[in-house]
Design a protein around this motif. Structure first.
Motif, PDB file in Angstrom:
ATOM      1  N   GLN A   1       0.715  -1.256  -0.157  1.00  0.00           N
ATOM      2  CA  GLN A   1      -0.026   0.069   0.018  1.00  0.00           C
ATOM      3  C   GLN A   1       0.852   1.130   0.063  1.00  0.00           C
ATOM      4  O   GLN A   1       0.501   2.420   0.839  1.00  0.00           O
ATOM      5  CB  GLN A   1      -0.953  -0.035   1.337  1.00  0.00           C
ATOM      6  CG  GLN A   1      -2.006  -0.926   1.118  1.00  0.00           C
ATOM      7  CD  GLN A   1      -3.298  -0.982   2.214  1.00  0.00           C
ATOM      8  OE1 GLN A   1      -3.114  -0.429   2.975  1.00  0.00           O
ATOM      9  NE2 GLN A   1      -4.071  -1.751   1.967  1.00  0.00           N
ATOM     10  N   THR A   2       1.922   1.250  -0.742  1.00  0.00           N
ATOM     11  CA  THR A   2       2.760   2.307  -0.888  1.00  0.00           C
ATOM     12  C   THR A   2       3.093   2.308  -2.482  1.00  0.00           C
ATOM     13  O   THR A   2       3.113   1.522  -3.108  1.00  0.00           O
ATOM     14  CB  THR A   2       3.977   2.457  -0.101  1.00  0.00           C
ATOM     15  OG1 THR A   2       4.815   1.274  -0.528  1.00  0.00           O
ATOM     16  CG2 THR A   2       3.865   2.250   1.390  1.00  0.00           C
ATOM     17  N   TRP A   3       3.355   3.636  -2.842  1.00  0.00           N
ATOM     18  CA  TRP A   3       3.852   3.897  -4.465  1.00  0.00           C
ATOM     19  C   TRP A   3       4.550   4.859  -4.493  1.00  0.00           C
ATOM     20  O   TRP A   3       4.073   6.112  -4.310  1.00  0.00           O
ATOM     21  CB  TRP A   3       2.410   3.743  -5.153  1.00  0.00           C
ATOM     22  CG  TRP A   3       2.559   3.713  -6.673  1.00  0.00           C
ATOM     23  CD1 TRP A   3       3.358   3.107  -7.512  1.00  0.00           C
ATOM     24  CD2 TRP A   3       1.943   4.779  -7.599  1.00  0.00           C
ATOM     25  NE1 TRP A   3       3.158   3.323  -8.967  1.00  0.00           N
ATOM     26  CE2 TRP A   3       2.531   4.386  -9.064  1.00  0.00           C
ATOM     27  CE3 TRP A   3       0.996   5.951  -7.370  1.00  0.00           C
ATOM     28  CZ2 TRP A   3       2.010   5.289  -9.985  1.00  0.00           C
ATOM     29  CZ3 TRP A   3       0.832   6.753  -8.357  1.00  0.00           C
ATOM     30  CH2 TRP A   3       1.298   6.472  -9.911  1.00  0.00           C
ATOM     31  N   GLU A   4       5.539   4.880  -5.254  1.00  0.00           N
ATOM     32  CA  GLU A   4       6.514   5.801  -5.752  1.00  0.00           C
ATOM     33  C   GLU A   4       5.867   6.500  -7.146  1.00  0.00           C
ATOM     34  O   GLU A   4       6.475   5.883  -8.136  1.00  0.00           O
ATOM     35  CB  GLU A   4       7.770   5.394  -5.842  1.00  0.00           C
ATOM     36  CG  GLU A   4       8.389   5.042  -4.105  1.00  0.00           C
ATOM     37  CD  GLU A   4       9.966   4.708  -4.288  1.00  0.00           C
ATOM     38  OE1 GLU A   4      10.667   5.791  -4.584  1.00  0.00           O
ATOM     39  OE2 GLU A   4      10.231   3.835  -3.948  1.00  0.00           O
ATOM     40  N   ASP A   5       5.017   7.421  -7.158  1.00  0.00           N
ATOM     41  CA  ASP A   5       4.302   8.032  -8.166  1.00  0.00           C
ATOM     42  C   ASP A   5       5.256   8.639  -9.505  1.00  0.00           C
ATOM     43  O   ASP A   5       6.200   9.503  -9.092  1.00  0.00           O
ATOM     44  CB  ASP A   5       3.534   9.297  -7.784  1.00  0.00           C
ATOM     45  CG  ASP A   5       2.621   9.728  -8.874  1.00  0.00           C
ATOM     46  OD1 ASP A   5       2.940   9.293 -10.177  1.00  0.00           O
ATOM     47  OD2 ASP A   5       1.714  10.306  -8.533  1.00  0.00           O
ATOM     48  N   PRO A   6       5.355   7.937 -10.436  1.00  0.00           N
ATOM     49  CA  PRO A   6       6.519   8.599 -11.399  1.00  0.00           C
ATOM     50  C   PRO A   6       6.197   9.976 -11.911  1.00  0.00           C
ATOM     51  O   PRO A   6       7.028  10.392 -12.777  1.00  0.00           O
ATOM     52  CB  PRO A   6       6.462   7.501 -12.677  1.00  0.00           C
ATOM     53  CG  PRO A   6       5.036   6.808 -12.410  1.00  0.00           C
ATOM     54  CD  PRO A   6       4.710   6.815 -10.914  1.00  0.00           C
ATOM     55  N   GLU A   7       4.836  10.514 -11.715  1.00  0.00           N
ATOM     56  CA  GLU A   7       4.720  11.896 -12.088  1.00  0.00           C
ATOM     57  C   GLU A   7       4.612  12.859 -11.047  1.00  0.00           C
ATOM     58  O   GLU A   7       4.397  13.936 -11.084  1.00  0.00           O
ATOM     59  CB  GLU A   7       3.303  11.576 -12.526  1.00  0.00           C
ATOM     60  CG  GLU A   7       3.209  10.816 -14.131  1.00  0.00           C
ATOM     61  CD  GLU A   7       1.644  10.842 -14.373  1.00  0.00           C
ATOM     62  OE1 GLU A   7       0.864  11.792 -13.948  1.00  0.00           O
ATOM     63  OE2 GLU A   7       1.367  10.181 -15.456  1.00  0.00           O
ATOM     64  N   HIS A   8       5.298  12.130  -9.776  1.00  0.00           N
ATOM     65  CA  HIS A   8       5.430  13.260  -8.652  1.00  0.00           C
ATOM     66  C   HIS A   8       6.904  13.616  -8.357  1.00  0.00           C
ATOM     67  O   HIS A   8       7.667  12.637  -8.276  1.00  0.00           O
ATOM     68  CB  HIS A   8       4.734  12.599  -7.423  1.00  0.00           C
ATOM     69  CG  HIS A   8       5.344  13.488  -6.052  1.00  0.00           C
ATOM     70  ND1 HIS A   8       4.600  14.590  -5.921  1.00  0.00           N
ATOM     71  CD2 HIS A   8       6.198  13.214  -4.945  1.00  0.00           C
ATOM     72  CE1 HIS A   8       5.109  14.879  -4.731  1.00  0.00           C
ATOM     73  NE2 HIS A   8       5.945  13.959  -4.256  1.00  0.00           N
ATOM     74  N   THR A   9       7.373  14.766  -8.486  1.00  0.00           N
ATOM     75  CA  THR A   9       8.623  15.183  -8.267  1.00  0.00           C
ATOM     76  C   THR A   9       8.735  15.534  -6.690  1.00  0.00           C
ATOM     77  O   THR A   9       8.300  16.317  -6.167  1.00  0.00           O
ATOM     78  CB  THR A   9       9.062  16.427  -9.021  1.00  0.00           C
ATOM     79  OG1 THR A   9       8.891  16.202 -10.332  1.00  0.00           O
ATOM     80  CG2 THR A   9      10.552  16.692  -8.738  1.00  0.00           C
ATOM     81  N   ASP A  10       9.825  14.641  -6.109  1.00  0.00           N
ATOM     82  CA  ASP A  10       9.965  14.904  -4.788  1.00  0.00           C
ATOM     83  C   ASP A  10      10.643  15.974  -4.612  1.00  0.00           C
ATOM     84  O   ASP A  10      11.660  16.469  -5.157  1.00  0.00           O
ATOM     85  CB  ASP A  10      11.063  13.552  -4.191  1.00  0.00           C
ATOM     86  CG  ASP A  10      11.028  13.544  -2.906  1.00  0.00           C
ATOM     87  OD1 ASP A  10      10.283  13.156  -1.944  1.00  0.00           O
ATOM     88  OD2 ASP A  10      12.109  13.987  -2.505  1.00  0.00           O
TER      89      ASP A  10
END
Length: 342
Positions: A153-162
């Protein structure tokens, strides 16, 4: 080889190595004993071990097939008592435990991973250039130097810039390194204490590596922070950075880079990273963000448009090839590349 895994409840549970010549259809996961019974899961192997058809599917103790990516809760929970909803499980006043899905056991080389693009997200072995992927032994390390896996239930969104790394996510669940002393098996679900986090930059993408310890590990009581790891396991954090920096070099790729100059961030920082990736997963499950090729089918996520019936989930698993005898490892594959419990 038939193997025995002793659960913390004191029961001996039968399981089989993926290299076993004797098929095993069901592996019951060890449960962690606290004041109340923890939720636990079982795995069912399909296909042919050491081949591209091999899969490890997950099911609940009452036989319902699930996705380890979406249906196993992020926070470790206790089983319901009648109509009382499960509560977050704590060990100590302020310590929340998280579920970790083990993909790769310590000291093994096969790159096993949650198949994020397959229905029900079974564990499979990664494939590169048409061949099963094995991580090379990079001196002085032997295979993976921790139990390696992911937080569900975690996901590193490829469209989100950290905001800290200035890079987008890598499109996977967040990775976890269990730095304890126990050796797990693929598909085992353990409860872990989070200690800190490392920010790896893999080909321009943010790839967080949570540092944690199995709450049932003999080392757990002495490990409560990233500084404790530095004190109790001297050299382990340095070895972790060295491993992640170099492990792709034998495949002809450049060394990986790190944010924060390769320094580990503390537990509080790690908790914020986990919280953020959990929120991105929630958006994914509600179609509030682009899922791309990620397979979101699940059996239990409330109000998710991707939720399917137990019967549909069973049909998915039963359509996969039945478990058969393992293929021999190809020449050149690192020895003991698959974990064998003893």
């Amino acid at each position: 080889m038939r193997a025995l895994v002793r659960s913390s409840l004191g029961n001996v549970v039968k399981c089989f190595s993926p290299q076993s010549a004797t098929p095993s259809r069901l592996v019951r996961q060890p449960a962690v004993l606290y004041s109340r019974k923890m939720l636990h899961y079982e795995t069912e192997a399909r296909g042919q071990p050491n081949s591209q058809s091999y899969r490890i599917y997950f099911k609940t103790s009452d036989g319902k097939y699930i996705s380890p990516f979406h249906d196993i809760p992020l926070h470790a929970e206790v089983e319901k008592d009648s109509d009382v909803p499960p509560k977050k499980m704590k060990k100590g006043e302020n310590e929340v435990l998280f579920n970790m899905v083990v993909e790769v056991p310590r000291w093994s080389n096969a790159k096993m991973e949650i198949a994020t693009k397959e229905v029900l997200n079974p564990i499979k072995q990664d494939v590169k250039k048409g061949a099963l992927r094995y991580v090379a032994n990079v001196f002085p390390h032997k295979g993976y130097i921790w139990n390696y896996g992911a937080l569900p239930q975690t996901w590193e969104d490829p469209e989100h810039t950290d905001k800290d790394t200035k890079c987008c996510g890598d499109n996977d669940p967040i990775d976890v390194c269990d730095v304890g002393s126990l050796v797990c098996v693929p598909g085992q679900v353990i409860q872990v204490k989070v200690l800190g986090v490392l920010a790896m930059i893999d080909e321009g993408e943010t790839d967080w590596k949570v540092i944690a310890v199995n709450a049932d590990d003999p080392d757990a009581q002495n490990l409560n922070s990233i500084d404790d790891v530095r004190k109790q396991k001297p050299g382990h954090l340095e070895a972790t950075v060295d491993w992640f920096r170099k492990y792709k070099v034998p495949d002809g790729k450049p060394e990986n880079q790190f944010a924060f100059k390769g320094h580990f961030k503390d537990k509080d920082f790690a908790m914020e990273v986990i919280k953020s990736t959990h929120e991105h997963w929630k958006a994914l499950m509600q179609k509030s963000t682009n899922s791309g090729e990620i397979e979101c089918k699940n059996t239990s996520v409330c109000e998710s448009p991707f939720t399917c019936s137990s019967e549909d989930a069973r049909n998915v698993v039963e359509s996969a090839p039945a478990l058969s005898n393992a293929l021999p490892l190809s020449p050149g594959v690192p020895p003991r590349s698959r974990f064998q419990a003893s």
